[in-house]
Motif scaffolding. Structure first.
Motif, mmCIF file in Angstrom:
data_model
loop_
_atom_site.group_PDB
_atom_site.id
_atom_site.type_symbol
_atom_site.label_atom_id
_atom_site.label_comp_id
_atom_site.label_asym_id
_atom_site.label_seq_id
_atom_site.Cartn_x
_atom_site.Cartn_y
_atom_site.Cartn_z
ATOM 1 N N LYS A 199 32.984 33.447 14.177
ATOM 2 C CA LYS A 199 32.747 32.399 13.175
ATOM 3 C C LYS A 199 31.659 32.740 12.155
ATOM 4 O O LYS A 199 31.421 31.950 11.235
ATOM 5 C CB LYS A 199 32.384 31.092 13.888
ATOM 6 N N PHE A 200 30.983 33.883 12.327
ATOM 7 C CA PHE A 200 29.814 34.244 11.510
ATOM 8 C C PHE A 200 28.735 33.169 11.657
ATOM 9 O O PHE A 200 27.914 32.965 10.773
ATOM 10 C CB PHE A 200 30.193 34.428 10.047
ATOM 11 N N ALA A 201 28.762 32.498 12.804
ATOM 12 C CA ALA A 201 27.805 31.423 13.085
ATOM 13 C C ALA A 201 27.729 31.246 14.592
ATOM 14 O O ALA A 201 28.646 31.598 15.328
ATOM 15 C CB ALA A 201 28.235 30.122 12.418
ATOM 16 N N ASN A 202 26.613 30.680 15.025
ATOM 17 C CA ASN A 202 26.436 30.333 16.429
ATOM 18 C C ASN A 202 25.844 28.937 16.467
ATOM 19 O O ASN A 202 24.656 28.743 16.181
ATOM 20 C CB ASN A 202 25.508 31.333 17.132
ATOM 21 N N ASP A 204 24.666 25.723 15.074
ATOM 22 C CA ASP A 204 24.220 25.321 13.736
ATOM 23 C C ASP A 204 23.670 26.492 12.923
ATOM 24 O O ASP A 204 23.322 26.321 11.752
ATOM 25 C CB ASP A 204 23.136 24.245 13.844
ATOM 26 N N SER A 263 30.346 34.386 19.451
ATOM 27 C CA SER A 263 30.414 33.275 18.505
ATOM 28 C C SER A 263 30.166 33.756 17.078
ATOM 29 O O SER A 263 30.908 33.397 16.152
ATOM 30 C CB SER A 263 29.384 32.203 18.885
ATOM 31 N N TYR A 264 29.128 34.571 16.882
ATOM 32 C CA TYR A 264 28.881 35.134 15.548
ATOM 33 C C TYR A 264 30.074 35.975 15.095
ATOM 34 O O TYR A 264 30.496 35.908 13.931
ATOM 35 C CB TYR A 264 27.623 36.006 15.560
ATOM 36 N N CYS A 277 23.751 34.370 6.802
ATOM 37 C CA CYS A 277 23.833 34.361 5.334
ATOM 38 C C CYS A 277 23.745 35.763 4.761
ATOM 39 O O CYS A 277 23.645 35.934 3.539
ATOM 40 C CB CYS A 277 22.742 33.467 4.746
ATOM 41 N N CYS A 320 24.082 29.645 10.858
ATOM 42 C CA CYS A 320 25.086 30.381 10.085
ATOM 43 C C CYS A 320 24.433 31.607 9.462
ATOM 44 O O CYS A 320 23.383 31.506 8.819
ATOM 45 C CB CYS A 320 25.682 29.502 8.988
#
Length: 437
Positions: free
Chosen positions: A69-72, A74, A65-66, A78, A76
């Motif tokens: 999307k560079f997020a998992n 909620d 997921s990271y 930074c 994100c």
């Protein structure tokens, strides 16, 4: 003169410095699918730390997921982030005030570091510590870098020594095995119980195996992927398998019905559907489909006609929901018998519409789990007896779960791309992808 109290204290071993350079290669994510091989500095291990040469790292769904999307959920990222948290390795240096380890020891890494001081830590539920720092997670800032690095410094107390016959790959899978152990511990099934596992990924498979280990006589596993269900049955993770028709896994989001191409409103024709009525109709249809699916799954393990009792409630004693999908929670609630339990293992849709009366009026307990606590010792003991026979159920081979291996951090991008799929280019099952040193 009274004898010295220090006479019975084991002397603290002296630090052992690394024979390697202070530079390491690291796989670093800078944005969606922007994975770079970089050189980082590494210090000598600090007080209470070991320096570990990472030998094997499994790719988890959260890592994917990271990567994409560079997020998992909620969370994100930074800042640049090294991924990886399912890892094992070898001790190459020892920091001050560490005892019980030698250079060359093989270890599994428990990568969540709690504060150890708060009330929840003192109760032993350190996985819920507010100050938890977890490698490869964007939750803490600055981010706690993951294990896709050549070497890392890690607290010795969270390094678990391995028996010689346990491979680095199996040791890396102690992390998802810990999730499964924690889920079954929360469920506390009694011997002879029945269980349903929704989702046949790595965690789902291991949860099914742990349910069998705990004494469940019937464990049914479901998934949309027939290859994973077949694998679960063939390798003994579950006793029964059910392949879910894919249309039932379409998105449950109805947000699009609330938007139109115009900001104006027009009078409704008699009998016209409003957005609200469409929404409730959609939810009703989803729940009816979930009821039907639950009945189909339960029919697999229904006793023969001569053994059925009219007084016996239908349903399993424990359901483990390992997908995080709303429709699977619906199915799980309807498939669980009155007085049973449903364990929320998978992390997916954060806000869900659930038929709460199916739980409330039948006293079905809904229990959540978050990662794990106090599980690595159990996992290592389970791996230690693999292949030695003995009475009862034996955990299937974790080594066999590794379907694809990539050599070196330079191959990380290809590994992540494959880990996001269920089959490779040759049509072979993709289950667990591992990056080796």
């Amino acid at each position: 003169m009274a004898p010295s109290a220090m006479a019975d204290v084991t002397p603290m071993q002296l630090p052992v410095h690394s024979k390697y350079s202070n530079k390491v290669n690291a796989s670093v994510l800078h944005g969606p699918r922007d994975l770079r091989l970089e050189v980082r500095n590494i210090a000598e291990p600090g007080t209470g730390e070991l320096q570990i040469a990472v030998k094997s790292t499994g790719i988890c769904g959260s890592d994917v997921s990271y990567y994409k999307k560079f997020a998992n959920g909620d969370l994100c990222a930074c800042a640049p982030l090294s991924l990886g948290h399912e890892s094992s390795g070898m001790v190459v240096a020892i920091g001050p005030q560490v005892s019980g380890f030698r250079v060359g020891d093989r270890v599994a890494l428990e990568v969540g570091i709690p504060c150890g001081q708060c009330g929840i830590c003192r109760k032993g539920r350190y996985n819920l510590c507010k100050k938890m720092r977890f490698r490869s997670s964007a939750k803490s800032v600055p981010h706690f870098q993951g294990t896709l690095q050549e070497r890392i410094n890690h607290p010795a107390v969270w390094c678990h020594k391995l028996p010689d016959h346990v491979s680095f790959e199996a040791a890396a899978l102690l992390e998802p095995l810990s999730v499964a152990i924690h889920a079954v511990n929360r469920a506390s099934p009694t011997p002879g119980s029945t269980a349903l596992v929704l989702g046949a990924g790595t965690v789902g498979l291991l949860t099914a195996a742990m349910a069998r280990q705990s004494g469940c006589t019937s464990v049914t596993i479901t998934d949309v992927d027939a290859g994973r269900v077949d694998y679960a049955i063939k390798k003994g993770f579950a006793t029964h398998g059910f392949v879910v028709p894919r249309p039932l896994h379409t998105s449950s989001s109805s947000s699009s019905i609330f938007t139109t191409s115009s900001g104006s409103s027009t009078p409704l024709e008699p009998g016209a559907m409003t957005p609200a009525s469409i929404f409730f109709s959609s939810v009703h249809d989803q729940l009816e489909s979930a009821k039907s699916l639950a009945a189909d799954v339960l029919s697999l393990t229904k006793p023969p006609l001569g053994m059925q009792s009219e007084d016996e409630d239908e349903g399993v004693d424990v359901t483990f929901e390992c997908t995080g999908k709303e429709v699977c929670m619906h199915t799980g609630l309807y498939a669980t018998r009155p007085g049973g339990k449903i364990i929320m293992v998978g992390m997916g849709t954060p806000i869900q519409t659930l038929p709460m009366s199916a739980a409330h009026l039948r006293e079905v307990d809904i229990l959540g789990i978050f990662r794990y606590a106090n599980t690595y010792g159990t996992g290592i003991r389970l791996l230690s007896v693999q292949g030695y026979g003995g009475a009862g159920f034996t955990l299937p081979s974790l080594d066999d779960m590794v379907t694809h291996r990539f050599k070196g951090l330079g191959a990380a991008k290809r590994a992540f791309e494959l880990a996001s799929r269920t089959v490779d280019d040759d049509g072979n099952l993709v289950l667990k992808v591992v990056i080796e040193a």
